[in-house]
Design an enzyme around this catalytic site. Structure first.
Site, short mmCIF file in Angstrom:
data_model
loop_
_atom_site.label_atom_id
_atom_site.label_comp_id
_atom_site.label_asym_id
_atom_site.label_seq_id
_atom_site.Cartn_x
_atom_site.Cartn_y
_atom_site.Cartn_z
N HIS A 182 -1.45 0.09 6.45
CA HIS A 182 -2.74 -0.36 5.92
C HIS A 182 -3.84 -0.23 6.98
CE1 HIS A 182 -0.15 -3.10 3.20
NE2 HIS A 182 -0.71 -2.21 2.41
N LYS A 228 2.31 -12.53 -9.50
CA LYS A 228 3.31 -12.22 -8.47
C LYS A 228 3.52 -13.46 -7.60
CE LYS A 228 2.72 -7.26 -7.56
NZ LYS A 228 2.25 -6.31 -6.52
N ARG A 257 0.97 7.67 0.50
CA ARG A 257 2.02 7.93 1.49
C ARG A 257 2.84 9.16 1.13
NH1 ARG A 257 4.36 2.02 0.86
NH2 ARG A 257 3.84 2.73 -1.23
N SER A 276 5.00 -2.89 2.58
CA SER A 276 5.10 -4.34 2.77
C SER A 276 6.46 -4.85 2.32
CB SER A 276 4.00 -5.06 1.98
OG SER A 276 2.73 -4.65 2.40
O1 PNS Z 1 -1.33 -2.99 -2.65
P1 PNS Z 1 -1.08 -2.69 -4.09
O2 PNS Z 1 -0.25 -3.78 -4.71
O3 PNS Z 1 -0.51 -1.32 -4.31
O4 PNS Z 1 -2.53 -2.73 -4.80
C1 PNS Z 1 -2.65 -2.56 -6.18
C2 PNS Z 1 -4.07 -2.94 -6.65
C3 PNS Z 1 -4.43 -4.33 -6.21
C4 PNS Z 1 -5.06 -1.96 -6.09
C5 PNS Z 1 -4.08 -2.83 -8.20
O5 PNS Z 1 -3.01 -3.57 -8.73
C6 PNS Z 1 -5.38 -3.32 -8.80
O6 PNS Z 1 -6.40 -2.67 -8.69
N1 PNS Z 1 -5.31 -4.51 -9.43
C7 PNS Z 1 -6.45 -5.15 -10.00
C8 PNS Z 1 -6.43 -5.00 -11.52
C9 PNS Z 1 -7.04 -3.68 -11.92
O7 PNS Z 1 -8.13 -3.32 -11.51
N2 PNS Z 1 -6.33 -2.94 -12.80
C10 PNS Z 1 -6.85 -1.69 -13.32
C11 PNS Z 1 -6.29 -0.48 -12.63
S1 PNS Z 1 -4.80 0.00 -13.44
#
Ligand code: PNS
Length: 163
Positions: free
Chosen positions: A17, A41, A90, A128
Site C-alpha cells: 500500500h 466485515k 498486483r 493484508s
Molecule cells: O482494499 P480493498 O478491500 O481491496 O478495497 C476495496 C474498496 C474499498 C475500494 C471497495 O470495496 C469500495 O470501493 N467499496 C466502497 C463501496 C463502493 O464504492 N462500491 C462500488 C464499487 S463496486
C-alpha cells in the site's frame, strides 16, 4: 490542483500500500487515502486505528491525507473534490475485480476516473490477509509492514487470544 483518492480497507496497511501511496503522491498534488468503514466485515483494526496507522506512516509527506469514509468510493471522491481514484494492481488475479469496480464506478459517476499503479515487483505477492495469517501463526512480518505496524498487529492478536 490535481487531487486523487486511494480507497481501501487497509486492514492493515502493508509496504505494498505504502508503495502505491508514495508513487501516487508523485503524480498528484494531493492524495487522500480513504479507509472504508465497512460494517459487514470484521476487521482486525478499527477504522480509527487504521487511519492512525496510515497517518503515522505518511506523516512526512504533506501531500498525503488520510480519512475514513462510509458508502461509495465515488461519493468519497466527490466529497474530496477529486476526480481520480487510484488503485494498485498486483497481478492478473486482481484485474477482474478491479475492472468490474472501475467500470461500475464510471457508470455511477462518469466524472470520476480510475487510474491503476502496478505494484512494485518486490511487493507483488503481498496482501493484508497473508500478513494477518503469518502474524497469527507467530511468523516474521518485518518484510511486509513497517516495524510499528508489526508491533500493533502482534499486540492486537495477543489481545484477541486473551478474550
Ligand atoms: O482494499 P480493498 O478491500 O481491496 O478495497 C476495496 C474498496 C474499498 C475500494 C471497495 O470495496 C469500495 O470501493 N467499496 C466502497 C463501496 C463502493 O464504492 N462500491 C462500488 C464499487 S463496486
Amino acid at each position: 490542483m490535481k487531487r486523487a483518492v486511494y480507497p481501501g480497507s487497509f486492514d492493515p496497511m502493508t509496504f505494498g500500500h505504502l508503495d502505491v501511496i508514495l508513487r501516487a503522491a508523485q503524480l498528484f498534488d494531493e492524495v487522500v487515502i480513504g479507509v472504508l468503514n465497512n460494517s459487514s466485515k470484521t476487521p482486525l483494526f478499527s477504522v480509527e486505528e487504521r487511519v492512525n496507522i496510515l497517518k503515522e506512516a505518511t506523516k512526512d509527506n504533506p501531500r498525503i491525507k488520510v480519512e475514513s469514509f462510509s458508502g461509495l468510493s465515488v461519493d468519497f471522491a466527490k466529497a474530496c473534490n477529486a476526480n481520480v481514484i487510484v488503485r494498485g494492481l498486483r497481478a492478473i488475479t486482481d484485474f477482474e475485480f478491479e475492472l468490474q469496480m472501475a467500470q461500475t464506478n464510471r457508470e455511477l459517476e462518469p466524472g470520476v476516473d480510475t487510474t491503476f499503479l502496478i505494484t512494485s515487483l518486490q511487493y507483488a505477492y503481498l496482501s493484508s490477509t497473508t500478513v494477518k495469517e503469518v502474524a497469527g501463526f507467530g511468523g516474521d512480518i518485518s518484510k511486509f509492514v513497517p516495524d510499528f505496524v508489526a508491533k500493533e498487529i502482534y499486540k492486537k492478536l495477543s489481545e484477541r487470544e486473551c478474550l
